[in-house]
Design a protein around this motif. Structure first.
Motif, PDB file in Angstrom:
ATOM      1  N   VAL A  50     -25.009  29.968 -26.749  1.00  0.00           N
ATOM      2  CA  VAL A  50     -25.372  28.862 -25.864  1.00  0.00           C
ATOM      3  C   VAL A  50     -24.217  28.649 -24.889  1.00  0.00           C
ATOM      4  N   VAL A  51     -24.537  28.689 -23.595  1.00  0.00           N
ATOM      5  CA  VAL A  51     -23.542  28.399 -22.563  1.00  0.00           C
ATOM      6  C   VAL A  51     -24.060  27.221 -21.747  1.00  0.00           C
ATOM      7  N   VAL A  52     -23.252  26.166 -21.667  1.00  0.00           N
ATOM      8  CA  VAL A  52     -23.613  24.970 -20.912  1.00  0.00           C
ATOM      9  C   VAL A  52     -22.819  24.955 -19.618  1.00  0.00           C
ATOM     10  N   ASP A  53     -23.529  24.688 -18.517  1.00  0.00           N
ATOM     11  CA  ASP A  53     -22.898  24.553 -17.212  1.00  0.00           C
ATOM     12  C   ASP A  53     -23.154  23.131 -16.726  1.00  0.00           C
ATOM     13  N   GLN A  54     -22.092  22.396 -16.412  1.00  0.00           N
ATOM     14  CA  GLN A  54     -22.200  21.019 -15.930  1.00  0.00           C
ATOM     15  C   GLN A  54     -21.903  21.006 -14.440  1.00  0.00           C
ATOM     16  N   MET A  55     -22.858  20.528 -13.652  1.00  0.00           N
ATOM     17  CA  MET A  55     -22.654  20.473 -12.217  1.00  0.00           C
ATOM     18  C   MET A  55     -21.411  19.646 -11.913  1.00  0.00           C
ATOM     19  N   GLY A  56     -20.527  20.196 -11.100  1.00  0.00           N
ATOM     20  CA  GLY A  56     -19.294  19.520 -10.742  1.00  0.00           C
ATOM     21  C   GLY A  56     -18.131  19.822 -11.668  1.00  0.00           C
ATOM     22  N   TYR A  57     -18.417  20.442 -12.815  1.00  0.00           N
ATOM     23  CA  TYR A  57     -17.352  20.781 -13.757  1.00  0.00           C
ATOM     24  C   TYR A  57     -17.249  22.290 -13.955  1.00  0.00           C
ATOM     25  N   GLY A  58     -18.374  22.933 -14.201  1.00  0.00           N
ATOM     26  CA  GLY A  58     -18.384  24.364 -14.464  1.00  0.00           C
ATOM     27  C   GLY A  58     -18.920  24.656 -15.847  1.00  0.00           C
ATOM     28  N   SER A  59     -18.651  25.868 -16.314  1.00  0.00           N
ATOM     29  CA  SER A  59     -19.175  26.312 -17.603  1.00  0.00           C
ATOM     30  C   SER A  59     -18.210  25.995 -18.733  1.00  0.00           C
ATOM     31  N   TYR A  60     -18.776  25.620 -19.865  1.00  0.00           N
ATOM     32  CA  TYR A  60     -18.021  25.403 -21.092  1.00  0.00           C
ATOM     33  C   TYR A  60     -17.990  26.719 -21.875  1.00  0.00           C
ATOM     34  N   THR A  83     -25.752  14.756 -27.623  1.00  0.00           N
ATOM     35  CA  THR A  83     -25.058  14.889 -26.349  1.00  0.00           C
ATOM     36  C   THR A  83     -23.932  13.900 -26.107  1.00  0.00           C
ATOM     37  N   PHE A  84     -23.756  12.907 -26.974  1.00  0.00           N
ATOM     38  CA  PHE A  84     -22.606  12.028 -26.825  1.00  0.00           C
ATOM     39  C   PHE A  84     -21.346  12.843 -27.086  1.00  0.00           C
ATOM     40  N   SER A  85     -20.335  12.662 -26.262  1.00  0.00           N
ATOM     41  CA  SER A  85     -19.130  13.473 -26.346  1.00  0.00           C
ATOM     42  C   SER A  85     -17.945  12.681 -26.873  1.00  0.00           C
ATOM     43  N   SER A  86     -17.146  13.320 -27.694  1.00  0.00           N
ATOM     44  CA  SER A  86     -15.926  12.679 -28.176  1.00  0.00           C
ATOM     45  C   SER A  86     -14.833  12.685 -27.109  1.00  0.00           C
ATOM     46  N   LYS A  87     -15.023  13.443 -26.041  1.00  0.00           N
ATOM     47  CA  LYS A  87     -14.017  13.556 -24.983  1.00  0.00           C
ATOM     48  C   LYS A  87     -14.177  12.492 -23.900  1.00  0.00           C
ATOM     49  N   ARG A  96     -26.324  16.529 -13.997  1.00  0.00           N
ATOM     50  CA  ARG A  96     -27.209  17.659 -14.305  1.00  0.00           C
ATOM     51  C   ARG A  96     -26.436  18.762 -15.009  1.00  0.00           C
ATOM     52  N   ILE A  97     -27.104  19.345 -15.991  1.00  0.00           N
ATOM     53  CA  ILE A  97     -26.543  20.497 -16.694  1.00  0.00           C
ATOM     54  C   ILE A  97     -27.616  21.577 -16.796  1.00  0.00           C
ATOM     55  N   THR A  98     -27.179  22.768 -17.060  1.00  0.00           N
ATOM     56  CA  THR A  98     -28.090  23.842 -17.453  1.00  0.00           C
ATOM     57  C   THR A  98     -27.535  24.457 -18.725  1.00  0.00           C
ATOM     58  N   MET A  99     -28.444  24.842 -19.594  1.00  0.00           N
ATOM     59  CA  MET A  99     -28.074  25.502 -20.840  1.00  0.00           C
ATOM     60  C   MET A  99     -28.715  26.888 -20.835  1.00  0.00           C
ATOM     61  N   LYS A 100     -27.896  27.906 -21.046  1.00  0.00           N
ATOM     62  CA  LYS A 100     -28.379  29.277 -21.128  1.00  0.00           C
ATOM     63  C   LYS A 100     -28.329  29.708 -22.586  1.00  0.00           C
ATOM     64  N   VAL A 101     -29.447  30.225 -23.082  1.00  0.00           N
ATOM     65  CA  VAL A 101     -29.547  30.622 -24.478  1.00  0.00           C
ATOM     66  C   VAL A 101     -29.959  32.089 -24.552  1.00  0.00           C
ATOM     67  N   SER A 102     -29.268  32.845 -25.386  1.00  0.00           N
ATOM     68  CA  SER A 102     -29.659  34.224 -25.681  1.00  0.00           C
ATOM     69  C   SER A 102     -29.286  34.518 -27.132  1.00  0.00           C
ATOM     70  N   MET A 148     -22.219  22.503 -30.432  1.00  0.00           N
ATOM     71  CA  MET A 148     -20.966  21.753 -30.459  1.00  0.00           C
ATOM     72  C   MET A 148     -20.243  21.902 -29.117  1.00  0.00           C
ATOM     73  N   VAL A 149     -20.704  21.162 -28.120  1.00  0.00           N
ATOM     74  CA  VAL A 149     -20.077  21.156 -26.797  1.00  0.00           C
ATOM     75  C   VAL A 149     -19.755  19.708 -26.465  1.00  0.00           C
ATOM     76  N   ASP A 150     -18.513  19.440 -26.086  1.00  0.00           N
ATOM     77  CA  ASP A 150     -18.088  18.105 -25.669  1.00  0.00           C
ATOM     78  C   ASP A 150     -17.937  18.084 -24.153  1.00  0.00           C
ATOM     79  N   PHE A 151     -18.517  17.060 -23.517  1.00  0.00           N
ATOM     80  CA  PHE A 151     -18.419  16.920 -22.062  1.00  0.00           C
ATOM     81  C   PHE A 151     -17.039  16.429 -21.650  1.00  0.00           C
TER      82      PHE A 151
END
Length: 156
Positions: A50-60, A83-87, A96-102, A148-151
């Motif tokens: 799973v790769v998450v991309d957050q607009m304005g931040y980039g990929s995690y 989706t609540f983040s500890s950060k 907006r985010i996109t999640m890529k799954v493979s 397990m992705v923190d924003f």
């Protein structure tokens, strides 16, 4: 959905994501479930990427879910992301985010990639009351793992 794009040099077949479903909006802190059906004729599916991309931040960094042995040939299940983040305690409305799954098999072959868009909106009504499409509408769909992705968010 994209076509399978990974060159296969191992003599084995790559996994295939056959069906998916996820809602496309919810409030910050929403418990987002990504429903996936996949199969592998070689019976060697190994892990979900799973790769998450957050607009304005980039990929995690890639988040990995190791599959249990009973899911090596075929599975119907979901990944859960709280989706609540500890950060950060705040994420702006309309983020907006996109999640890529493979899926990768033990030989390193990658499946087709599926992209899920999501927008954080506070006014979404009945966001947990949606009708799941078949085959995800069964009552015993297993959770495959947690994402397990923190924003990160910086006030500028």
């Amino acid at each position: 959905m994209k076509e399978v794009k990974i060159q296969n040099n191992s003599g084995t077949k790559e996994p295939i994501i056959t069906r998916t479903f996820a809602v496309d909006k919810g409030h910050y802190g929403y418990i987002w479930k990504i429903y996936i059906e996949a199969e592998d004729p070689d019976r060697d599916m190994d892990k979900i990427a799973v790769v998450v991309d957050q607009m304005g931040y980039g990929s995690y960094p890639t988040d990995w879910t190791i599959l249990k042995p009973q899911y090596r040939k075929h599975f119907i299940g979901y990944l859960q992301w709280n989706t609540f983040s500890s950060k950060t305690s705040f994420l702006p409305e309309w983020t907006r985010i996109t999640m890529k799954v493979s899926i990768f098999d033990k030989a390193g072959n990658e499946s087709n990639e599926v992209v899920f868009p999501f927008t954080f909106e506070s006014g979404v009504k009945n966001q947990y009351e949606y009708q799941l499409p078949a085959p995800f509408d069964q009552s015993d769909i297993p959770r495959l793992g947690h994402i397990m992705v923190d924003f990160y968010y910086e006030v500028r």
